[in-house]
Scaffold this motif. Structure first.
Motif, PDB file in Angstrom:
ATOM      1  N   THR A  17       0.832  -1.207   0.000  1.00 36.46           N
ATOM      2  CA  THR A  17       0.000   0.000   0.000  1.00 36.46           C
ATOM      3  C   THR A  17       0.863   1.253   0.000  1.00 36.46           C
ATOM      4  N   ALA A  18       1.911   1.250   0.801  1.00 33.52           N
ATOM      5  CA  ALA A  18       2.806   2.400   0.872  1.00 33.52           C
ATOM      6  C   ALA A  18       3.406   2.706  -0.495  1.00 33.52           C
ATOM      7  N   LYS A  19       3.872   1.684  -1.173  1.00 40.82           N
ATOM      8  CA  LYS A  19       4.474   1.877  -2.496  1.00 40.82           C
ATOM      9  C   LYS A  19       3.434   2.356  -3.507  1.00 40.82           C
ATOM     10  N   PHE A  20       2.263   1.749  -3.468  1.00 42.90           N
ATOM     11  CA  PHE A  20       1.206   2.062  -4.444  1.00 42.90           C
ATOM     12  C   PHE A  20       0.721   3.501  -4.284  1.00 42.90           C
ATOM     13  N   PHE A  21       0.386   3.881  -3.056  1.00 43.86           N
ATOM     14  CA  PHE A  21      -0.150   5.222  -2.829  1.00 43.86           C
ATOM     15  C   PHE A  21       0.938   6.291  -2.983  1.00 43.86           C
ATOM     16  N   HIS A  22       2.182   5.946  -2.677  1.00 45.73           N
ATOM     17  CA  HIS A  22       3.316   6.857  -2.918  1.00 45.73           C
ATOM     18  C   HIS A  22       3.470   7.111  -4.412  1.00 45.73           C
ATOM     19  N   GLU A  23       3.336   6.056  -5.194  1.00 46.05           N
ATOM     20  CA  GLU A  23       3.452   6.185  -6.647  1.00 46.05           C
ATOM     21  C   GLU A  23       2.335   7.058  -7.221  1.00 46.05           C
ATOM     22  N   LYS A  24       1.204   7.107  -6.526  1.00 48.52           N
ATOM     23  CA  LYS A  24       0.088   7.946  -6.962  1.00 48.52           C
ATOM     24  C   LYS A  24       0.285   9.409  -6.567  1.00 48.52           C
ATOM     25  N   GLY A  25       1.415   9.729  -5.942  1.00 42.28           N
ATOM     26  CA  GLY A  25       1.732  11.107  -5.610  1.00 42.28           C
ATOM     27  C   GLY A  25       1.376  11.538  -4.203  1.00 42.28           C
ATOM     28  N   MET A  26       1.093  10.575  -3.318  1.00 44.73           N
ATOM     29  CA  MET A  26       0.720  10.921  -1.956  1.00 44.73           C
ATOM     30  C   MET A  26       1.915  10.836  -1.009  1.00 44.73           C
ATOM     31  N   HIS A  27       1.872  11.613   0.051  1.00 46.86           N
ATOM     32  CA  HIS A  27       2.836  11.492   1.143  1.00 46.86           C
ATOM     33  C   HIS A  27       2.344  10.367   2.042  1.00 46.86           C
ATOM     34  N   VAL A  28       3.216   9.435   2.381  1.00 47.93           N
ATOM     35  CA  VAL A  28       2.819   8.251   3.131  1.00 47.93           C
ATOM     36  C   VAL A  28       3.386   8.304   4.544  1.00 47.93           C
ATOM     37  N   VAL A  29       2.510   8.199   5.516  1.00 53.53           N
ATOM     38  CA  VAL A  29       2.891   8.127   6.924  1.00 53.53           C
ATOM     39  C   VAL A  29       2.689   6.689   7.377  1.00 53.53           C
ATOM     40  N   ASP A  47      11.696  -5.708   9.888  1.00 54.43           N
ATOM     41  CA  ASP A  47      12.708  -4.636   9.884  1.00 54.43           C
ATOM     42  C   ASP A  47      13.300  -4.424   8.493  1.00 54.43           C
ATOM     43  N   TRP A  48      13.532  -5.517   7.780  1.00 53.12           N
ATOM     44  CA  TRP A  48      14.122  -5.419   6.436  1.00 53.12           C
ATOM     45  C   TRP A  48      13.213  -4.600   5.506  1.00 53.12           C
ATOM     46  N   ASN A  49      11.908  -4.747   5.680  1.00 49.13           N
ATOM     47  CA  ASN A  49      10.964  -4.043   4.818  1.00 49.13           C
ATOM     48  C   ASN A  49      10.888  -2.557   5.189  1.00 49.13           C
ATOM     49  N   THR A  50      10.989  -2.264   6.477  1.00 53.79           N
ATOM     50  CA  THR A  50      11.023  -0.869   6.912  1.00 53.79           C
ATOM     51  C   THR A  50      12.202  -0.151   6.277  1.00 53.79           C
ATOM     52  N   ARG A  51      13.371  -0.767   6.342  1.00 53.20           N
ATOM     53  CA  ARG A  51      14.576  -0.160   5.757  1.00 53.20           C
ATOM     54  C   ARG A  51      14.412   0.048   4.252  1.00 53.20           C
ATOM     55  N   GLN A  52      13.797  -0.927   3.600  1.00 58.97           N
ATOM     56  CA  GLN A  52      13.601  -0.822   2.154  1.00 58.97           C
ATOM     57  C   GLN A  52      12.673   0.334   1.802  1.00 58.97           C
ATOM     58  N   LEU A  53      11.588   0.490   2.555  1.00 60.38           N
ATOM     59  CA  LEU A  53      10.658   1.592   2.307  1.00 60.38           C
ATOM     60  C   LEU A  53      11.336   2.941   2.541  1.00 60.38           C
ATOM     61  N   GLN A  54      12.099   3.049   3.608  1.00 60.01           N
ATOM     62  CA  GLN A  54      12.761   4.310   3.935  1.00 60.01           C
ATOM     63  C   GLN A  54      13.798   4.706   2.881  1.00 60.01           C
ATOM     64  N   SER A  55      14.433   3.719   2.304  1.00 62.02           N
ATOM     65  CA  SER A  55      15.483   4.015   1.328  1.00 62.02           C
ATOM     66  C   SER A  55      14.946   4.235  -0.084  1.00 62.02           C
ATOM     67  N   SER A  56      13.755   3.707  -0.369  1.00 66.47           N
ATOM     68  CA  SER A  56      13.262   3.755  -1.753  1.00 66.47           C
ATOM     69  C   SER A  56      12.134   4.757  -1.995  1.00 66.47           C
ATOM     70  N   LEU A  57      11.445   5.198  -0.932  1.00 64.64           N
ATOM     71  CA  LEU A  57      10.305   6.100  -1.099  1.00 64.64           C
ATOM     72  C   LEU A  57      10.640   7.483  -0.551  1.00 64.64           C
ATOM     73  N   LYS A  58      10.700   8.456  -1.423  1.00 64.43           N
ATOM     74  CA  LYS A  58      11.092   9.824  -1.052  1.00 64.43           C
ATOM     75  C   LYS A  58      10.122  10.445  -0.066  1.00 64.43           C
ATOM     76  N   ASN A  59       8.840  10.262  -0.294  1.00 64.79           N
ATOM     77  CA  ASN A  59       7.815  10.896   0.540  1.00 64.79           C
ATOM     78  C   ASN A  59       7.171   9.892   1.494  1.00 64.79           C
ATOM     79  N   PHE A  60       8.024   9.163   2.207  1.00 63.54           N
ATOM     80  CA  PHE A  60       7.582   8.185   3.190  1.00 63.54           C
ATOM     81  C   PHE A  60       8.245   8.479   4.526  1.00 63.54           C
TER      82      PHE A  60
END
Length: 357
Positions: A17-29, A47-60
């Motif tokens: 969901t974080a990746k999908f909604f981020h790609e749609k132009g939303m800021h993800v909390v 934990d591995w997924n948290t690190r991946q989201l933080q490193s790959s999504l600018k507005n997360f």
């Protein structure tokens, strides 16, 4: 920038969901305190997924908050206020067996945590959409009372039954049935989410999932059947099938397809909506069929034990009828079928865990 708040943001559905909604132009909390590690040990850690989201999504942005902490949740959501357009609530304790060990923990996470999110949004921003990831376990073991027919590799509902062509719809009763402790806590959260839509007028949508799966799943023995099965095949770990001769049927929906359904709902939300959402007749398999397909894709044989002891309240046959959602959102469609799902999970498992020699 419009904000999407996602609980359980490092889990399978939350991260998708974080990746999908981020790609749609939303800021993800994202809100996730890695309770999967507490539930399932290192196998379940996100934990591995948290690190991946933080490193790959600018507005997360990630917040390690327990959803039961009303004060902390209220402080966070009040910070964003009317900027929040949607809350996607995926955080949960997801296992039958684990729930029976710690009923208080299970209920407070699943029921109380959902109430905290609903009430906070009602007080903070009642105009935002609220999407809840429920489960087919709200129907308890009522599906096991259907006229089931044993076949070579699976159980099937009798061809003359109303559910034979499309699967089980939302009219099935949730009463007079064994839910399991987990199922009961999800019923409470499910009904409360509906009530905030019907009683308070919030735009709440309930998605009763079948087997939710995909390559981002941190599969463990007690939860995440396909991901854990693939992990056992790829790494050479022995596997146990619990009951029903391995012929129990699950309909499997890729996390992307489910999240895409969330997006369609968000575009045109309905108050108190309830949808069965799974792989339907498009994507389903028995345990034995899943093992065979995985062995073929991975090029390895699985060592497994067939136990006569079925998990309490487990379904013998489940296929979701998704026509209610398709009627309301006809532009939505599946991207993944059963084989494509397994291909992705095998590839991701090899990359994450390697293969046994």
């Amino acid at each position: 920038m419009s904000i999407a708040v996602i609980t359980g943001s490092s889990g399978l559905i939350g991260s998708e969901t974080a990746k999908f909604f981020h790609e749609k132009g939303m800021h993800v909390v994202g809100i996730d305190n890695n309770m999967r590690k507490y539930f399932f040990g290192e196998d379940g850690s996100t934990d591995w997924n948290t690190r991946q989201l933080q490193s790959s999504l600018k507005n997360f942005e990630h917040h390690a908050i327990d959803i039961r902490d009303h004060e902390a949740i209220a402080k966070l959501l009040s910070k964003f206020g009317k900027q929040i357009s949607v809350v996607i609530h995926t955080a949960a304790q997801p296992s039958h067996d684990w729930a029976a060990r710690e009923p208080f923990t299970d209920f407070t996470v699943n029921a109380n945590g959902t109430l905290v999110m609903l009430e906070t949004m009602y007080k903070t921003n009642p105009d935002a959409s609220f999407i809840f990831t429920s489960t087919n376990k709200v129907y308890g073991d009522t599906p096991n009372l259907l006229p089931l027919v044993e076949r070579a590799t699976r159980w099937e509902v009798d061809a003359k039954h109303a559910y034979a062509e499309h699967g089980i719809d939302e009219s099935m009763s949730i009463d007079q049935t064994k839910h399991s402790v987990f199922g009961a806590s999800k019923v409470a959260a499910d009904v409360m989410t509906q009530e905030y839509g019907r009683y308070f007028g919030m735009k709440t949508g309930v998605f009763r999932g079948g087997c939710l799966t995909g390559p981002a799943h941190s599969g463990a023995e007690l939860h995440g059947f396909l991901a854990y099965l693939v992990k056992c095949v790829v790494t050479g770990k022995p596997y146990t099938i619990f009951g029903y001769k391995g012929k129990q049927v699950r309909d499997n929906i890729h996390s992307h397809d489910l999240v895409n359904a969330f997006w369609h709902y968000f575009q045109k939300p309905k108050a108190g909506a309830v949808y069965n959402m799974g792989g339907s007749r498009h994507s389903n398999c028995s345990m034995l069929e899943a093992i065979q397909m995985t062995e073929e894709l991975a090029g390895r044989k699985l060592t497994y034990t067939l136990s006569d002891q079925a998990r309490s309240g487990d379904h013998i046959w489940w296929v979701s009828d998704i026509r209610s959602f398709q009627k309301d959102y006809p532009a939505w469609s599946y991207k993944y079928d059963q084989k494509m799902i397994l291909q992705e999970i095998v590839a991701a498992t090899r990359e994450r865990h390697g293969a046994a020699s």
